[in-house]
Design a protein around this motif. Structure first.
Motif, short mmCIF file in Angstrom:
data_model
loop_
_atom_site.label_atom_id
_atom_site.label_comp_id
_atom_site.label_asym_id
_atom_site.label_seq_id
_atom_site.Cartn_x
_atom_site.Cartn_y
_atom_site.Cartn_z
N LEU A 132 0.81 -1.22 0.00
CA LEU A 132 0.00 0.00 0.00
C LEU A 132 0.84 1.27 0.00
CD1 LEU A 132 -2.74 -1.05 2.60
CD2 LEU A 132 -3.00 -0.89 0.12
N ASN A 133 2.13 1.14 -0.22
CA ASN A 133 3.00 2.32 -0.24
C ASN A 133 2.51 3.32 -1.29
OD1 ASN A 133 5.56 3.84 -1.35
ND2 ASN A 133 6.04 3.17 0.72
N GLY A 134 2.48 4.60 -0.92
CA GLY A 134 1.95 5.61 -1.81
C GLY A 134 2.80 5.91 -3.03
N GLN A 135 4.09 5.57 -3.01
CA GLN A 135 4.98 5.89 -4.12
C GLN A 135 5.28 4.68 -5.00
OE1 GLN A 135 8.37 7.62 -2.14
NE2 GLN A 135 7.43 9.66 -2.04
N PHE A 136 5.58 3.54 -4.39
CA PHE A 136 5.95 2.38 -5.21
C PHE A 136 5.17 1.12 -4.84
CE2 PHE A 136 8.99 2.96 -1.73
CZ PHE A 136 8.85 1.77 -1.03
N GLY A 156 -1.46 7.71 -7.66
CA GLY A 156 -1.54 6.86 -6.50
C GLY A 156 -2.12 7.53 -5.27
N LEU A 157 -2.71 6.73 -4.41
CA LEU A 157 -3.26 7.23 -3.15
C LEU A 157 -2.26 6.97 -2.02
CD1 LEU A 157 -6.93 5.89 -3.37
CD2 LEU A 157 -6.16 8.23 -3.74
N ASN A 158 -2.22 7.86 -1.06
CA ASN A 158 -1.36 7.69 0.11
C ASN A 158 -2.15 6.95 1.18
OD1 ASN A 158 0.87 9.20 -0.97
ND2 ASN A 158 -0.33 11.07 -0.60
N PHE A 159 -2.26 5.65 1.00
CA PHE A 159 -3.10 4.84 1.88
C PHE A 159 -2.69 4.94 3.34
CE2 PHE A 159 -3.65 2.60 -2.20
CZ PHE A 159 -5.02 2.53 -2.25
N LEU A 160 -1.39 4.97 3.60
CA LEU A 160 -0.92 4.92 4.98
C LEU A 160 -0.42 6.25 5.51
CD1 LEU A 160 1.00 1.51 4.81
CD2 LEU A 160 -1.39 1.95 5.41
N SER A 161 -0.26 7.24 4.67
CA SER A 161 0.20 8.55 5.13
C SER A 161 -0.90 9.60 5.13
CB SER A 161 1.37 9.05 4.26
OG SER A 161 0.99 9.13 2.90
N ASP A 162 -2.08 9.24 4.63
CA ASP A 162 -3.23 10.14 4.63
C ASP A 162 -4.12 9.75 5.82
OD1 ASP A 162 -5.59 11.54 4.25
OD2 ASP A 162 -5.63 11.24 2.09
N PRO A 163 -4.32 10.66 6.79
CA PRO A 163 -5.13 10.32 7.98
C PRO A 163 -6.54 9.85 7.65
CG PRO A 163 -3.91 12.35 8.34
CD PRO A 163 -3.73 12.01 6.89
N SER A 164 -7.08 10.29 6.52
CA SER A 164 -8.44 9.90 6.15
C SER A 164 -8.51 8.49 5.56
CB SER A 164 -9.02 10.90 5.15
OG SER A 164 -8.29 10.89 3.93
N LEU A 165 -7.37 7.94 5.17
CA LEU A 165 -7.33 6.61 4.56
C LEU A 165 -6.62 5.57 5.43
CD1 LEU A 165 -6.40 7.49 0.85
CD2 LEU A 165 -8.64 6.83 1.73
N ALA A 166 -5.81 6.03 6.36
CA ALA A 166 -4.96 5.12 7.13
C ALA A 166 -5.76 4.11 7.96
CB ALA A 166 -4.02 5.91 8.03
N MET A 167 -6.76 4.59 8.71
CA MET A 167 -7.55 3.68 9.54
C MET A 167 -8.32 2.69 8.67
SD MET A 167 -8.48 2.43 12.40
CE MET A 167 -8.00 3.53 13.73
#
Length: 229
Positions: free
Chosen positions: A62-66, A82-93
Motif C-alpha cells: 500500500l505504499n503511496g509511491q511504489f 496513487g493514493l497515500n493509503f498509509l500517510s493520509d489520515p483519512s485513509l490510514a484507519m
C-alpha cells in the motif's frame, strides 16, 4: 478520546466484517468440490503468518509511491495517480482495518465451518420436504443451530482484536498523526518513543480493566440458557 474512538472503530469494523466474510466463506467450503483442500490451504494461509509480518507486507503493497496496489489501480485506469493509503489520515484507519479483516477471516471461517459440519443433514432434508428454500433453511436452521458458536467466536475475537497491535504496528506505528493509534499501540509507543514506563503501565492497566469488565459481561452472556443448544 481519539485513541478510544480509534479503538472502538478498530474492534467493531474488524470483527463485523471478519464475521460476515468468514461466514460466507464457511458456507462456500461446507459443500465438497474439486480442489477443496488446496483452496482451503490458500484461504487459511494468512492465519499461519505473524500479524506483524502481515503488517510489513501490506505496508509495502500500500505504499503511496511504489506500492503494488497503486500500480495496479493506475495501470487499470481506476486511478490517475496513487493514493497515500498509509500517510493520509483519512485513509490510514480504513487501510489497517481492511488488512485486519483480510487477516482475520480465516479464524471465523475455521470456527464456523466446524459448526456448520455438525448440523444434522436430516434437518435440511425435513425442511426440503416442507418446501423450504435456501434462505429459509439458512435463517431457520443454519444460523439458529450455530448461534452459540457465532456468539462465542465474536466475543472471543473482540478480546483478541482489542489486544492485537501487530498489524497496525507493522503498517503505520499508529500514525499518521495518531490516526491509527489504539490503546495497545499507544502503550508500545510510550515505551519505545517516550521511555515512560509508568505511563505505559497506566495504559496497560486500562486495557486490563476494560478486558476484565468485558470478560465478566462475556461470562454472564454466555451462561444464559438461550445460548446453549
Amino acid at each position: 478520546m481519539d485513541i478510544v474512538i480509534n479503538t472502538i472503530k478498530w474492534i467493531f469494523f474488524s470483527v463485523f466484517f471478519q464475521l460476515i466474510f468468514g461466514f460466507i466463506l464457511a458456507l462456500l467450503m461446507k459443500e465438497p468440490f474439486k480442489g477443496r483442500g488446496i483452496y482451503a490451504g490458500l484461504v487459511f494461509y494468512p492465519w499461519a503468518i505473524s500479524g506483524f509480518a502481515i503488517g510489513l507486507i501490506w505496508s509495502w503493497l500500500l505504499n503511496g509511491q511504489f506500492g503494488v496496489i497503486n500500480d495496479i489501480l493506475i495501470r487499470t485506469g481506476i486511478l490517475e495517480e496513487g493514493l497515500n493509503f498509509l500517510s493520509d489520515p483519512s485513509l490510514a484507519m480504513f487501510s489497517v482495518i481492511l488488512v485486519n479483516v483480510w487477516y482475520g477471516i480465516p479464524f471465523f471461517a475455521i470456527m464456523l465451518l466446524a459448526a456448520l459440519q455438525s448440523i444434522p443433514q436430516s434437518l435440511y432434508e425435513a425442511a426440503e420436504i416442507d418446501g423450504a428454500g435456501y434462505f429459509s433453511k439458512l435463517f431457520h436452521i443454519t444460523i439458529p443451530y450455530i448461534k452459540p458458536t457465532i456468539v462465542n467466536t465474536v466475543l472471543l475475537r473482540i478480546i483478541w482484536v482489542m489486544n492485537f497491535p501487530d498489524v497496525i504496528y507493522g503498517m503505520t506505528r499508529g500514525g499518521p498523526a495518531g490516526s491509527t493509534e489504539i490503546l495497545s499501540v499507544k502503550m508500545i509507543n510510550v515505551v519505545f518513543y517516550e521511555s515512560n514506563y509508568s505511563k505505559a503501565a497506566a495504559h496497560g492497566v486500562i486495557i486490563v480493566l476494560v478486558l476484565f469488565i468485558y470478560t465478566m459481561m462475556y461470562l454472564k452472556l454466555t451462561s444464559k440458557k438461550e445460548f446453549s443448544l
